[in-house]
Design an enzyme around this catalytic site. Structure first.
Site, PDB file in Angstrom:
ATOM      1  N   CYS A  89      21.665  47.257  85.332  1.00 50.21           N
ATOM      2  CA  CYS A  89      22.006  46.812  86.688  1.00 50.21           C
ATOM      3  C   CYS A  89      22.240  47.994  87.348  1.00 50.21           C
ATOM      4  O   CYS A  89      22.242  49.206  86.825  1.00 50.21           O
ATOM      5  CB  CYS A  89      23.085  45.945  86.475  1.00 50.21           C
ATOM      6  SG  CYS A  89      23.101  44.399  85.578  1.00 50.21           S
TER       7      CYS A  89
ATOM      8  N   TRP B 157      20.727  42.611  86.920  1.00 46.26           N
ATOM      9  CA  TRP B 157      19.629  42.551  85.918  1.00 46.26           C
ATOM     10  C   TRP B 157      20.655  41.482  84.973  1.00 46.26           C
ATOM     11  O   TRP B 157      21.265  41.969  84.019  1.00 46.26           O
ATOM     12  CB  TRP B 157      18.963  43.549  85.415  1.00 46.26           C
ATOM     13  CG  TRP B 157      18.190  43.084  84.421  1.00 46.26           C
ATOM     14  CD1 TRP B 157      18.316  42.984  82.991  1.00 46.26           C
ATOM     15  CD2 TRP B 157      16.863  42.648  84.609  1.00 46.26           C
ATOM     16  NE1 TRP B 157      17.121  42.678  82.446  1.00 46.26           N
ATOM     17  CE2 TRP B 157      16.155  42.299  83.316  1.00 46.26           C
ATOM     18  CE3 TRP B 157      15.905  42.489  85.801  1.00 46.26           C
ATOM     19  CZ2 TRP B 157      14.806  41.993  83.262  1.00 46.26           C
ATOM     20  CZ3 TRP B 157      14.525  42.137  85.626  1.00 46.26           C
ATOM     21  CH2 TRP B 157      13.876  41.895  84.350  1.00 46.26           C
TER      22      TRP B 157
ATOM     23  N   HIS C 208     -13.110  48.118  52.648  1.00 42.09           N
ATOM     24  CA  HIS C 208     -13.882  46.823  52.623  1.00 42.09           C
ATOM     25  C   HIS C 208     -15.032  46.685  53.916  1.00 42.09           C
ATOM     26  O   HIS C 208     -15.374  45.864  54.407  1.00 42.09           O
ATOM     27  CB  HIS C 208     -13.189  45.561  52.774  1.00 42.09           C
ATOM     28  CG  HIS C 208     -12.242  45.495  51.512  1.00 42.09           C
ATOM     29  ND1 HIS C 208     -12.944  45.023  50.157  1.00 42.09           N
ATOM     30  CD2 HIS C 208     -10.982  45.800  51.278  1.00 42.09           C
ATOM     31  CE1 HIS C 208     -11.872  45.098  49.287  1.00 42.09           C
ATOM     32  NE2 HIS C 208     -10.788  45.700  49.907  1.00 42.09           N
TER      33      HIS C 208
END
Ligand code: M6R
Length: 606
Positions: free
Chosen positions: A2, A74, A499
């Site tokens: 904030c 916030w 692989h």
């Protein structure tokens, strides 16, 4: 995150406070408010929305007075409502408070004050401080002593500013683990979350340290230690930043700032009330099938969480990408899904939530933006409190989600009897120790990582590899690299290499391996074996190791040095250092780091 602003001045402050709110809006924009002292009383106006919108409604400029505080929010505790907006006043209106951070013990303080007859008008942790000040002042009768006594009772992280008619010409402020700076103007002084608030007025700044408090008037200020009470003589520095740099706290990009915010982000994630973790954990036990879900970075967060569920709760919780969720899964009412979303607005994740709910399944979420769609859709939501993430690519928000996922997985393990309570506590302690270690390592390793990025930024093809939890760490790191550098980085399990992908390896292909610590036994050995497979084909290897791990270092072309750290923190540390590597690679390539091409912060369309 904030934004706090406070001004003591020789002139009316409403206009300057409004400008401070605008300058700090990037720190939070759910709601804002102002409190100004004039003619014996404090007037308080606040509302939800962006600063300009709130100003239209509340007409801040009408407020009179030469001393005041303001806040842009916030949301962390409590939704986006007028009541939850700051400033918060005590019941009798004599103490008015703005706050950035989280008081982790607010629930206990709130209960204590309620038992004394205090009434709470908001869901915030901040309101407890206003009422605590009112309560303590009755017995102490001195504002400064009351302030110190109240702040000493706070746990967690905070930066606060307080206005009271008992001290009509002064503002009190204090900080611990949240930023607070003092700006020294001409006949006025500022106390704010960062210098961006006042940089157009003054560049003379005093940086306040943790566990320090300050008493500010228009002409003076005094900084003291909260611990010893002694007066501290602080250096006044001249800030040379321009306004844009100031917004980024002196960092060259938001991405870098947000990477360096992460030590604080970990603390915020660990400060989230335990009852919230417990509530989500209980949902895992209420259904037969559980899933973890997100998309992009948050899918990789879900994957990390999946490994943690196996490790701590003995459960297989498949991670599913939100965009595949509705078609891949046979959805039913006997399912619970934990969703991750920074924005809370991502279309694919919203559709996955809806699909789960349409089938009657339970839903919970970890979300950064309070009031967002996903936070309102799910049965149970944890707000992660990471503060606004401005850079389009996610760093600190994802990191915080990993920590919260970690806590949930451990709590499920404790509830289902897999993880002893003492072990949960031990690991929480390890996670709590991460913040300092991370901050130190970021500072120590930045130089080397920057040099490495410069040397390798011409490499157009990378393999990023890891095993077990290091595999999603590799995937996320490869995504970060792709997003900011536009270079090709393929994430894959280290065991997968032989692989097929091994066919690509030659001296032009670079590989970044995420290496477990030797303590991790077979995991470490098998990752080293994969490194050897690459080296045997003349591939170039970059990896991580501690200074004394000669065995591993010898196998690498480039080694990013790790500090000595508990094995639990090893993948987290490598994740953050890989973010930094991507950042510096993009920096060297001269790219638009905070807004990479073709991307948007929140993908709200399908
Ligand atoms: O807001 P969300 O967390 O729901 O967003 C999900 C993804 O769109 C997001 O993580 C994306 O992958 C970012 N660009 C990652 O840096």
């Amino acid at each position: 995150m904030c934004g706090i602003s406070a001004i003591a001045s020789h002139r009316p402050v409403a206009g300057s406070l409004l400008q401070c709110l605008k300058n700090l809006e990037y720190r939070g924009y759910d709601s804002c408010g102002m409190a100004i002292f004039d003619q014996g009383k404090i007037e308080l106006r606040k509302n939800v929305g962006h600063v300009a919108k709130v100003d239209e409604v509340e007409q801040f400029h009408e407020m009179q007075g030469q001393i005041g505080i303001a806040h842009t929010r916030w949301a962390t505790h409590g939704g986006v409502t007028q009541a939850n907006s700051h400033p918060h006043a005590s019941n009798d209106g004599t103490f008015v408070v703005v706050h950035n951070g989280i008081f982790s013990n607010y629930q206990a303080l709130r209960n204590e004050l309620k038992s004394k007859g205090f009434v709470f008008h908001s869901d915030t942790d901040t309101e407890v401080l206003a009422n605590l000040l009112q309560d303590l002042y009755v017995g102490i009768g001195d504002v400064e002593k009351t302030f110190v006594a109240a702040v000493k009772r706070l746990e967690g992280s905070y930066a606060v500013a307080v206005l009271t008619p008992y001290l009509p010409n002064q503002i009190l402020g204090a900080k611990k683990d949240s930023p607070l700076v003092l700006g020294l103007g001409d006949g006025e002084n500022y106390l704010t979350s960062d210098i961006n608030a006042y940089i157009s007025q003054t560049r003379d700044t005093v940086l306040l340290g943790d566990l320090e408090y300050v008493i500010v008037s228009k002409e003076n200020y005094q900084v003291k230690s909260l611990v010893t009470g002694e007066t501290l003589h602080k250096e006044v520095i001249q800030v040379q930043w321009d306004k844009e740099t100031a917004k980024m706290g002196g960092y060259s990009h938001f991405m870098l700032k947000e990477i360096f915010d992460q030590p604080q982000t970990v603390n915020n994630a660990l400060a989230i009330d335990d009852t919230q973790i417990q509530a989500v954990a209980e949902r895992f036990l209420s259904k037969t099938h559980n899933f973890a879900c997100g998309v992009g970075t948050t899918f990789y967060v879900a994957m990390v969480t999946s490994y943690l569920f196996k490790r701590y709760a003995g459960l297989y919780v498949p991670a599913v990408s939100s965009d595949e969720f509705p078609t891949l899964l046979p959805l039913s009412a006997d399912q619970h899904t934990l969703f991750f979303s920074q924005s809370g607005e991502t279309y694919d994740t919203r559709m996955a939530v809806r699909a789960a709910q349409n089938a009657g399944g339970a839903t919970s979420a970890v979300v950064n933006v309070v009031g967002s769609s996903i936070s309102q859709m799910v049965d149970q939501c944890i707000f992660q409190g990471s503060g606004p993430e401005i850079c389009v690519v996610s760093t600190k928000a994802a990191f915080s989600q990993v920590v919260i996922g970690w806590r949930i997985a451990m709590r499920v393990g404790r509830l289902n009897g897999t993880l002893p309570a003492a072990e949960e506590q031990r690991i929480l302690g390890v996670l709590a120790s991460f913040s300092d270690l991370l901050e130190r390592t970021l500072n120590e390793e930045s130089g080397f990582i920057r040099q490495l990025a410069k040397k390798t930024s011409h490499i157009h093809n990378w393999l990023f590899m890891g095993k077990d939890i290091y595999y999603p760490v590799a995937l996320e790191s490869a995504l970060k690299m792709k997003e900011v550098t536009y270079l090709h980085a393929e994430g894959l399990p280290a065991g997968f290499l032989k692989h097929g992908t091994l066919a690509m390896v030659d001296e032009k292909l670079y590989s970044l391996f995420f290496l477990p610590s030797p303590e991790e036994g077979e995991l470490y050995r098998s990752t080293l074996a994969a490194i050897e497979e690459v080296k045997a084909r003349n591939g170039v290897v970059v990896s991580f190791a501690t200074e004394d791990n000669h065995e591993a270092r010898e196998k690498m072309d480039y080694c990013i040095q790790l500090p000595k750290l508990p094995k639990e923190l090893n993948p987290l540390m490598q994740l953050v250092l890989a973010q930094l590597f991507s950042y510096y690679s993009a920096l060297h390539l001269g790219l638009n780091i905070d807004k990479p091409r073709n991307l948007a912060k929140s993908v709200t369309v399908g």
